[in-house]
Scaffold this active site. Structure first.
Site: not given
Length: 296
Positions: A176, A234
């Site tokens: 990611r 995050c």
């Protein structure tokens, strides 16, 4: 207050009759059945905490998928879990505290210092052969009074400039970070200047945190050092709290970007970078993940 409590320490405390508030934060991205899992089996007397409803406000593109709830709402939730001023709170989950760390951070930020994580969570408790319960216990309302601002936080503007004078860690899965996949947010990639530091690399195979010395070695290898301002993000500010707990165990303070990449990527004026050029030598960290959505 230590960041972690071992299963043996908790069992001894419970056997002694010392008042302990156990909070079960059973939640993972893509699994809406946390309460059902809790009802099937949880630590004796533990109260369920609904992360999506109690540890976050409604999703807002300008604030992220899991924005921090208003203080008044959080205090009301904590009282509903039975928390009183002066209590010892032990939070846990079934995923290496990746969700429970959100509660740990929020209580610490709210000026409640006597909170810790059960190292290894439910799996560690069951591995010792200790009893679990099903159903839901009766809870006497608490009277805790919470505040705000006890932990350092940054916003998008600070995140944009952070790498100029500090270290910005991206706690999501490496793929990611590199922009190879993005299952939930509008754009793939990472904040410019951020270093890849997947949260799952803070854990051993049994779901317990790595020893402090090992964590310190990991983070210094990523560029963390005493006196260098460090911040973490995050996907939506959940697992970044786990990274902050790991950094604390290693002896390093760190700030949280609560809106995280879900906030950042929703603003078209924010630049998103792909690839591993700023991977900080941590490319291997992204290779082994519990799930590709890790780092929510």
């Amino acid at each position: 207050m230590d960041t972690l409590m071992t299963v043996a320490q908790l069992k001894e405390r419970m056997d002694s009759g010392a008042r302990t508030v156990l909070l079960d934060v059973r939640w993972t991205l893509g699994d809406p059945h946390g309460r059902e899992h809790y009802l099937e089996a949880h630590l004796p007397g533990a109260v369920f905490v609904d992360l999506a409803a109690e540890l976050a406000g409604p999703a807002d593109p300008s604030r992220g998928r899991h924005p921090l709830p208003p203080l008044e709402q959080f205090q009301e939730s904590a009282r509903g879990w039975g928390v009183r001023d002066g209590d010892l709170v032990v939070a846990y989950d079934a995923t290496g505290n990746l969700a429970a760390a959100r509660l740990w951070w929020m209580l610490r930020n709210a000026g409640f210092p006597t909170v810790c994580l059960l190292d290894g969570g439910l799996a560690a408790w069951r591995a010792e052969g200790f009893d679990v319960e099903n159903g839901e216990p009766d809870v006497e309302a608490g009277d805790v009074v919470l505040s705000d601002g006890a932990m350092p936080v940054i916003g998008a503007a600070e995140a944009a400039a952070w790498s100029g004078s500090g270290l910005l860690l991206d706690a999501r899965a490496g793929e990611r970070y590199r922009g190879e996949i993005e299952p939930v947010d509008p754009r793939a990639g990472h904040i410019p200047g951020a270093v890849s530091a997947p949260t799952t690399r803070n854990l051993a195979a049994d779901g317990k945190f790595l020893p402090a010395a090992t964590l310190r070695e990991r983070f210094t290898g990523l560029g963390v050092q005493a006196g260098l301002p460090t911040a973490v993000y995050c996907g939506s500010g959940v697992t970044a709290a786990h990274e902050i707990a790991a950094l604390e165990i290693a002896g390093f303070p760190a700030a949280l970007y609560p809106g995280s990449f879900s906030e950042w990527s929703n603003d078209p004026s924010n630049v998103v970078v792909t690839g591993a050029a700023a991977d900080g030598g941590a490319g291997a960290d992204g290779g082994v993940q519990a799930a590709t959505t890790q780092g929510n």
